[in-house]
Design an enzyme around this catalytic site. Structure first.
Site, short mmCIF file in Angstrom:
data_model
loop_
_atom_site.label_atom_id
_atom_site.label_comp_id
_atom_site.label_asym_id
_atom_site.label_seq_id
_atom_site.Cartn_x
_atom_site.Cartn_y
_atom_site.Cartn_z
N ASP A 190 9.07 -11.31 16.93
CA ASP A 190 9.28 -9.88 16.69
C ASP A 190 8.21 -9.32 15.76
O ASP A 190 8.19 -9.63 14.57
CB ASP A 190 10.66 -9.64 16.11
CG ASP A 190 11.04 -8.16 16.05
OD1 ASP A 190 10.24 -7.33 16.50
OD2 ASP A 190 12.14 -7.85 15.56
N ASP A 395 5.13 -2.85 19.84
CA ASP A 395 6.25 -3.65 19.36
C ASP A 395 6.63 -4.70 20.41
O ASP A 395 6.82 -4.37 21.59
CB ASP A 395 7.44 -2.73 19.07
CG ASP A 395 8.65 -3.47 18.55
OD1 ASP A 395 8.47 -4.41 17.76
OD2 ASP A 395 9.79 -3.11 18.94
#
Length: 519
Positions: A190, A395
């Site tokens: 992440d 992201d």
């Protein structure tokens, strides 16, 4: 017997039955020539054959060439592929000869990266799964927008209620396997988070995971992080919540919540971790004792953000503050790679890496921002007011790309215009541009290009353009969605990053893109 010269000549050949122009079934804009051989004699004189070639074949060749030229112009910005290839990503690009297995060399570490995708028994059908996945993705986007606009309270230690209570839902995130104290742990990658954490014993409240829980008491190299340490003070920037001291000041508690209702709470610790064959001593991470949410059976999460506690920052001396990944196109039986360090030999990119400036925002230190300056669909440049302030977040944890309304509407209009030959289908959840491709074996998909400040660009892989809601292709949607307001921040999701080498250079403050066959 009369001589050939005095023989009665055959009647003029009916040329309309001798040659047929047939539109190609696979290539609508091209033609192929076929001889029908109806009424054509076997002994056409040379003079007649010459006239035939001049008056019939030459115009046909000219028409075919013109059609091919036009087709070449219009289709150079499109991809023709089967619906199966579009859905599953098979046979689209030559596969890399590298196995992608974990290894370390020349100051870099490479980890095998794959997609975590296992449907739980609690999910009754594919439609239910896809719907809840998009709901969870929307919750993450809402959380990111709140954090970006500084609307979240600084202390977010309170646990949030999961959106899909009781459902263990796998996500379309990507995972790697690392060693923690000599034990293998599979964690979600992440870039929108900083703190790396895994579930630990004694776990007071934990979700089900595939790997055994990490047991600090069984590791001689594990140490608690004290309350008065720099790492404990760094929790505020990394998680939005300040560290909490234990009764004797010897421990530092952390709490981190995510937009989909997931959370992790526990103690900060230090331990040796192994990443791609490289050992990192004294790595600071979270030992989660109370964890809940949509982590898909993984052991935890790897934080690749920009604050002091991220894996990238803690290993800057080792890997130079550079990491990159290549996300595979297929959900099953394929893997990409996560590379720590900047060694071109570890990349398999087929195009040069083009870099754009990484935007700095002291108030949003964990995130990676860049400037989106233009987009094109099938070679047609889009015009939208949103490009004037094109700050966008990249992201790895968000699935579907989000664009500000003006940019998305321009994208949608041009895409629908170029894809008008295919019947529409109903919208699904956040996806409002859908088609019914169930009757087609092949489709021609416009190429989608994103342009960034400084001339860098990223061409979206064909498997990142459509999201298959229905397995039979009766509902296939453009895998992008609109934000609600023009002043919100766009997000480039992982679905559009497949088959790309995305390079994050935190020291030089730049992000690079190159095409690469990831698996």
């Amino acid at each position: 017997m009369p001589s050939p010269a005095n023989a009665q000549e055959s009647p003029p050949t009916n040329l309309s039955t001798s040659f047929l122009l047939l539109p190609s079934l696979r290539h609508p804009a091209s033609f192929r020539l076929a001889s029908a051989m109806v009424g054509l004699p076997c002994h056409v004189p040379a003079s007649k054959l010459s006239l035939l070639l001049h008056h019939v074949l030459l115009p046909v060749i000219v028409v075919a060439a013109a059609a091919a030229a036009v087709d070449g112009v219009c289709c150079s910005h499109q991809n023709l592929l089967s619906v199966h290839e579009l859905q599953w990503g098979d046979k689209l690009l030559p596969r890399s000869t590298s196995s992608g297995r974990t290894r370390s060399h020349t100051g870099t570490a490479m980890l095998e990266m794959r997609q975590q995708h296992q449907v739980s028994r609690h999910i009754s059908n594919h439609d239910d799964y896809v719907s809840k996945l998009l709901i969870a993705d929307e919750a993450r986007v809402s959380s990111l927008q709140s954090r970006i606009s500084n609307k979240l309270p600084q202390d977010s230690s309170g646990a949030q209620v999961p959106l899909v209570s009781g459902i263990k839902l796998q996500t379309l995130n990507y995972v790697v396997t690392i060693g923690v104290g000599g034990k293998n742990m599979t964690v979600i990658v992440d870039t929108g988070s900083d703190l790396t954490w895994v579930q630990c014993k004694p776990c007071f409240y934990c979700y089900s995971q595939q790997d055994p829980l990490f047991e600090p008491s069984a590791s001689p190299s594990y140490q608690y992080v004290p309350c008065n340490s720099t790492a404990c003070y760094s929790l505020q920037a990394a998680t939005g919540s300040a560290g909490v001291c234990g009764a004797d000041q010897s421990t530092c508690s952390y709490a981190i919540g995510y937009g989909d209702g997931s959370y992790s709470r526990g103690l900060l610790g230090r331990e040796r971790i192994d990443v791609g064959g490289a050992s990192i001593e004294g790595f600071t991470f979270g030992c989660g004792l109370r964890n809940h949410g949509l982590f898909g059976g993984t052991a935890g999460l790897m934080g690749l953000g920009r604050t002091q506690l991220s894996l990238v920052s803690q290993t800057t001396a080792r890997f130079g503050g550079v990491f990159s990944y290549c996300l595979p196109t297929r959900m099953l039986s394929s893997s990409g790679s996560l590379v720590l360090g900047d060694d071109p030999a570890a990349y398999k990119n087929s195009t040069p890496i083009s870099y754009t400036r990484m935007l700095s925002d002291p108030l949003q230190a964990p995130f990676y921002f860049l400037n989106l300056t233009d987009m094109s669909v099938g070679g047609v440049a889009l015009e939208a007011a949103g490009f004037s302030n094109g700050r966008i977040l990249i992201d790895s944890g968000t699935v579907i790309t989000r664009l500000v309304p003006s940019v998305y509407q321009a994208l949608k209009a041009e895409f629908v215009k170029q894809f008008s030959g295919y019947p529409p289908a109903p919208s699904f959840s956040i996806l409002d541009t859908c088609f019914d491709l169930s009757a087609f074996e092949e489709v021609r998909v416009p190429r989608l290009r994103l342009g960034f400040e400084g001339g860098a660009e990223m061409t979206v892989d064909v498997t990142g353009i459509f999201y298959f809601v229905k397995r039979d292709a009766s509902q296939v949607c453009l895998a992008m969605a609109s934000l609600q307001y023009e002043d919100q921040t766009g997000i480039i999701g992982n679905y559009q990053q497949k088959n790309q080498r995305v390079v994050y250079d935190t020291v030089a403050s730049r992000i690079g893109f190159a095409e690469e066959s990831c698996g």
